[in-house]
Scaffold this motif. Structure first.
Motif, PDB file in Angstrom:
ATOM      1  N   SER A 254      -5.638   8.448  13.153  1.00 19.55           N
ATOM      2  CA  SER A 254      -4.270   8.233  13.627  1.00 19.55           C
ATOM      3  C   SER A 254      -4.010   6.733  13.756  1.00 19.55           C
ATOM      4  O   SER A 254      -4.856   5.907  13.418  1.00 19.55           O
ATOM      5  N   GLY A 255      -2.825   6.392  14.265  1.00 21.16           N
ATOM      6  CA  GLY A 255      -2.451   4.996  14.383  1.00 21.16           C
ATOM      7  C   GLY A 255      -1.832   4.492  13.095  1.00 21.16           C
ATOM      8  O   GLY A 255      -1.332   5.277  12.277  1.00 21.16           O
ATOM      9  N   THR A 256      -1.855   3.200  12.884  1.00 24.69           N
ATOM     10  CA  THR A 256      -1.265   2.609  11.698  1.00 24.69           C
ATOM     11  C   THR A 256      -2.343   2.240  10.689  1.00 24.69           C
ATOM     12  O   THR A 256      -3.493   1.986  11.056  1.00 24.69           O
ATOM     13  N   ILE A 257      -1.955   2.212   9.433  1.00 24.36           N
ATOM     14  CA  ILE A 257      -2.863   1.689   8.412  1.00 24.36           C
ATOM     15  C   ILE A 257      -2.938   0.178   8.622  1.00 24.36           C
ATOM     16  O   ILE A 257      -1.907  -0.500   8.609  1.00 24.36           O
ATOM     17  N   PRO A 258      -4.125  -0.367   8.845  1.00 23.61           N
ATOM     18  CA  PRO A 258      -4.192  -1.812   9.109  1.00 23.61           C
ATOM     19  C   PRO A 258      -3.697  -2.621   7.917  1.00 23.61           C
ATOM     20  O   PRO A 258      -4.030  -2.318   6.765  1.00 23.61           O
ATOM     21  N   THR A 259      -2.901  -3.644   8.197  1.00 19.05           N
ATOM     22  CA  THR A 259      -2.410  -4.490   7.106  1.00 19.05           C
ATOM     23  C   THR A 259      -3.560  -5.176   6.379  1.00 19.05           C
ATOM     24  O   THR A 259      -3.448  -5.511   5.199  1.00 19.05           O
ATOM     25  N   THR A 274      -3.814  13.094   4.033  1.00 22.25           N
ATOM     26  CA  THR A 274      -4.126  14.185   4.956  1.00 22.25           C
ATOM     27  C   THR A 274      -4.820  13.667   6.200  1.00 22.25           C
ATOM     28  O   THR A 274      -5.919  14.085   6.567  1.00 22.25           O
ATOM     29  N   ASN A 275      -4.177  12.701   6.834  1.00 23.16           N
ATOM     30  CA  ASN A 275      -4.605  12.189   8.127  1.00 23.16           C
ATOM     31  C   ASN A 275      -3.422  12.239   9.081  1.00 23.16           C
ATOM     32  O   ASN A 275      -2.487  13.027   8.865  1.00 23.16           O
ATOM     33  N   LYS A 276      -3.438  11.398  10.101  1.00 25.38           N
ATOM     34  CA  LYS A 276      -2.357  11.377  11.087  1.00 25.38           C
ATOM     35  C   LYS A 276      -1.797   9.965  11.250  1.00 25.38           C
ATOM     36  O   LYS A 276      -1.383   9.574  12.349  1.00 25.38           O
ATOM     37  N   PHE A 277      -1.804   9.218  10.159  1.00 27.70           N
ATOM     38  CA  PHE A 277      -1.225   7.880  10.204  1.00 27.70           C
ATOM     39  C   PHE A 277       0.264   7.973  10.516  1.00 27.70           C
ATOM     40  O   PHE A 277       0.935   8.919  10.099  1.00 27.70           O
ATOM     41  N   ARG A 278       0.765   6.969  11.208  1.00 31.56           N
ATOM     42  CA  ARG A 278       2.183   6.939  11.558  1.00 31.56           C
ATOM     43  C   ARG A 278       2.721   5.528  11.343  1.00 31.56           C
ATOM     44  O   ARG A 278       2.064   4.699  10.740  1.00 31.56           O
ATOM     45  N   GLU A 279       3.926   5.283  11.836  1.00 32.11           N
ATOM     46  CA  GLU A 279       4.659   4.033  11.611  1.00 32.11           C
ATOM     47  C   GLU A 279       4.868   3.836  10.117  1.00 32.11           C
ATOM     48  O   GLU A 279       4.827   4.787   9.337  1.00 32.11           O
ATOM     49  N   SER A 280       5.073   2.632   9.659  1.00 33.44           N
ATOM     50  CA  SER A 280       5.511   2.425   8.284  1.00 33.44           C
ATOM     51  C   SER A 280       4.330   2.237   7.327  1.00 33.44           C
ATOM     52  O   SER A 280       3.228   1.877   7.738  1.00 33.44           O
ATOM     53  N   ILE A 281       4.619   2.481   6.053  1.00 36.45           N
ATOM     54  CA  ILE A 281       3.634   2.233   5.003  1.00 36.45           C
ATOM     55  C   ILE A 281       3.544   0.722   4.789  1.00 36.45           C
ATOM     56  O   ILE A 281       4.566   0.062   4.621  1.00 36.45           O
ATOM     57  N   ILE A 306       9.923   3.363  -0.563  1.00 39.84           N
ATOM     58  CA  ILE A 306       8.741   2.828  -1.241  1.00 39.84           C
ATOM     59  C   ILE A 306       8.877   1.313  -1.300  1.00 39.84           C
ATOM     60  O   ILE A 306       9.877   0.793  -1.812  1.00 39.84           O
ATOM     61  N   PRO A 307       7.904   0.578  -0.761  1.00 35.33           N
ATOM     62  CA  PRO A 307       8.036  -0.892  -0.697  1.00 35.33           C
ATOM     63  C   PRO A 307       8.222  -1.517  -2.079  1.00 35.33           C
ATOM     64  O   PRO A 307       7.531  -1.160  -3.036  1.00 35.33           O
ATOM     65  N   ARG A 308       9.159  -2.435  -2.171  1.00 37.40           N
ATOM     66  CA  ARG A 308       9.429  -3.086  -3.454  1.00 37.40           C
ATOM     67  C   ARG A 308       8.222  -3.885  -3.947  1.00 37.40           C
ATOM     68  O   ARG A 308       8.039  -4.082  -5.154  1.00 37.40           O
ATOM     69  N   SER A 309       7.400  -4.333  -3.014  1.00 42.78           N
ATOM     70  CA  SER A 309       6.219  -5.115  -3.409  1.00 42.78           C
ATOM     71  C   SER A 309       5.264  -4.309  -4.281  1.00 42.78           C
ATOM     72  O   SER A 309       4.437  -4.874  -4.994  1.00 42.78           O
ATOM     73  N   TRP A 310       5.424  -2.987  -4.275  1.00 41.77           N
ATOM     74  CA  TRP A 310       4.520  -2.151  -5.069  1.00 41.77           C
ATOM     75  C   TRP A 310       4.803  -2.246  -6.563  1.00 41.77           C
ATOM     76  O   TRP A 310       4.052  -1.702  -7.364  1.00 41.77           O
ATOM     77  N   GLN A 311       5.853  -2.934  -6.939  1.00 38.13           N
ATOM     78  CA  GLN A 311       6.106  -3.122  -8.368  1.00 38.13           C
ATOM     79  C   GLN A 311       5.010  -3.949  -9.028  1.00 38.13           C
ATOM     80  O   GLN A 311       4.895  -3.985 -10.252  1.00 38.13           O
ATOM     81  N   ASN A 312       4.178  -4.589  -8.208  1.00 40.11           N
ATOM     82  CA  ASN A 312       3.074  -5.396  -8.730  1.00 40.11           C
ATOM     83  C   ASN A 312       1.837  -4.567  -9.056  1.00 40.11           C
ATOM     84  O   ASN A 312       0.873  -5.097  -9.623  1.00 40.11           O
ATOM     85  N   LEU A 313       1.843  -3.276  -8.727  1.00 42.23           N
ATOM     86  CA  LEU A 313       0.658  -2.429  -8.923  1.00 42.23           C
ATOM     87  C   LEU A 313       0.624  -1.902 -10.353  1.00 42.23           C
ATOM     88  O   LEU A 313       0.712  -0.702 -10.607  1.00 42.23           O
TER      89      LEU A 313
END
Length: 479
Positions: A254-259, A274-281, A306-313
């Motif tokens: 749970s909690g946030t995905i660490p930056t 399939t976890n319990k992450f919350r807040e923003s991606i 979907i974050p625009r920064s993902w266009q770099n992936l």
């Protein structure tokens, strides 16, 4: 030969013939394997040093007489039907370096006397019927053992597991997935194994926190802890140019995905589904340009796009954001991710039309857009696309999409809201499965999720695409 059903072996290799036993070998095409060398091999003094008979229909119990081969260094018998316990006489095999019994029916516990093998480098007894705890004597193998494979057994262990394994300071690969390990993961867990390259403890009962020393390990390339009961992940992750595969799906994190996850700069496979992450991606994931596989599905993120920064992936082959509270429109930049094979945006709150740019993705095979709020007509350009799983049901789409059955691509699984008396969308063709939104009957309610089984053991490539728990749909390798 007689103990292990020799007359029925796939390859006889001149056993019991008049020629010297040191010539009982050669190239063999196994049942489950490609061509490899098999048979009996001797050293320069014509003393037997290796028995290599994998995938050869060996059946029965291990013969005790092998203990009388004092210079035996390699005993390779995986992919057979050998049963029973490992004979205690084998403790006399003091020259043994490699001991492979994978995929047999070996029973009993891992013998404590294995800790007396002074030369052993690799032990692999995975996919058998071993029970009980790991022996304390494993510690004695600290100067030699580099590979330990015991996955898919019924081995038990609590918090003593870490202490038993921490002594194996030369260990490079450790496979203990699919056992019954119930222990705490913390900052002391396996913290002395500084030469590890692969650590797989998935599908056990581990609890605790994914620790920093594993995420910032100096040599670890594969960390697989999926399908456990882990509750959190450390907040701080330093830059790591080594780790390539991280699978934490199917836990209780749970909690946030660490930056700081973006500091894993060489990561190619990231699965937090399939976890319990919350807040923003996190936007920072957009800097992880080595990623080929990104699964964040089935987490309770706050509503976001979907974050625009993902266009770099640009290396992404698979992106799954199923059931992650996405809203807004499908971003057009996804059409620039030309390596995409799978795009799963199912069960969100996406609006607007389906971008035509998705139809031109040259590798796209699986497009899951069902259970959203999409509207408008499906672009005709999809008729010539490479997509053959196309799920768009439970939206508000309109128009005629029969062209999906007319293109050059054979499509086996096209599902849309084309059923009932007055459907908004038309799909006439053998490839279409029609759902009726006005009916209470279930239609495509399986919640298909591409299989999450890690593929690091296939060179970071999928062996197949397998959707749904019930193996509802299985497709071959498209890498």
């Amino acid at each position: 030969y007689l103990s292990l059903n020799g007359p029925e072996w796939e390859s006889q290799r001149n056993f019991f013939s008049s020629v010297n036993e040191c010539t009982w070998n050669g190239l063999f095409n196994g049942i489950k394997s490609s061509y490899f060398q098999s048979g009996i091999y001797c050293d320069s003094d014509n003393v037997v040093g290796a028995i290599v008979l994998p995938d050869n229909k060996l059946k029965g119990t291990l013969p005790k007489e092998l203990a009388f081969l004092p210079k035996l260094s390699y005993l390779i018998l995986h992919y057979n039907e050998i049963n029973g316990d490992i004979p205690s006489e084998y403790q006399q095999l003091t020259s043994l370096k490699r001991f492979y019994l994978d995929q047999n029916y070996i029973t009993g516990t891992l013998p404590s006397w294995m800790g007396q093998w002074p030369s052993i480098e690799q032990i692999s007894i995975s996919t058998n019927l071993l029970t009980g705890p790991l022996p304390d004597t494993l510690y004695n193998l600290s100067d030699t053992l580099t590979d330990l494979g015991l996955h898919d057994n019924m081995i038990v262990g609590g918090n003593d597991i870490s202490e038993k394994l921490n002594g194996l300071t030369k260990l490079q690969e450790l496979y203990l997935e699919e056992n019954l390990l119930d222990c705490m993961v913390d900052d002391r867990f396996l913290n002395k194994l500084m030469n590890l390259t692969v650590l797989d403890l998935s599908d056990n009962q581990l609890v605790g926190t994914v620790p920093k020393h594993l995420l910032n390990h100096p040599t670890l390339e594969v960390l697989d802890l999926h399908d456990n009961n882990l509750k959190s992940i450390v907040d701080t992750i330093d830059e790591n140019p080594i780790l390539e595969f991280l699978a934490l799906h199917s836990n209780d994190i749970s909690g946030t995905i660490p930056t700081g996850i973006a500091n894993l700069i060489k990561l190619r496979h990231l699965d937090l589904s399939t976890n319990k992450f919350r807040e923003s991606i996190p936007n920072s994931i957009g800097t992880m340009t080595e990623l080929t596989y990104l699964f964040l599905a089935e987490n309770n993120f706050s509503a976001s796009s979907i974050p625009r920064s993902w266009q770099n992936l640009e290396n992404l082959k698979e992106l799954s954001l199923k059931r992650t509270n996405l809203y807004s429109e499908i971003p057009d930049f996804l059409g620039s991710l030309t390596n995409l094979v799978l795009l799963d945006l199912d069960d969100n709150n996406l609006t607007g039309s389906i971008p035509q740019s998705l139809s031109s993705l040259p590798a796209l095979r699986f497009l899951l857009l069902n259970r959203n709020k999409l509207s408008g007509e499906i672009p005709v350009a999809f008729a010539n696309s490479t997509v053959f799983m196309f799920l768009v049901d439970k939206n508000t789409l309109t128009g005629d999409m029969s062209f999906m059955c007319d293109g050059d691509t054979r499509r086996d699984h096209v599902i849309a809201d084309c059923g009932g008396d007055d459907p908004d969308i038309v799909c006439e063709g053998e490839c279409c499965q029609c759902c009726d939104k006005s009916s209470d009957e279930e239609c495509n309610d399986f919640g298909l999720l591409a299989n999450l089984d890690p593929m690091w053991d296939h060179g970071y490539k999928r062996k197949n695409y397998d959707f749904d728990m019930q193996k509802y749909i299985v497709y071959g390798n498209y890498n």
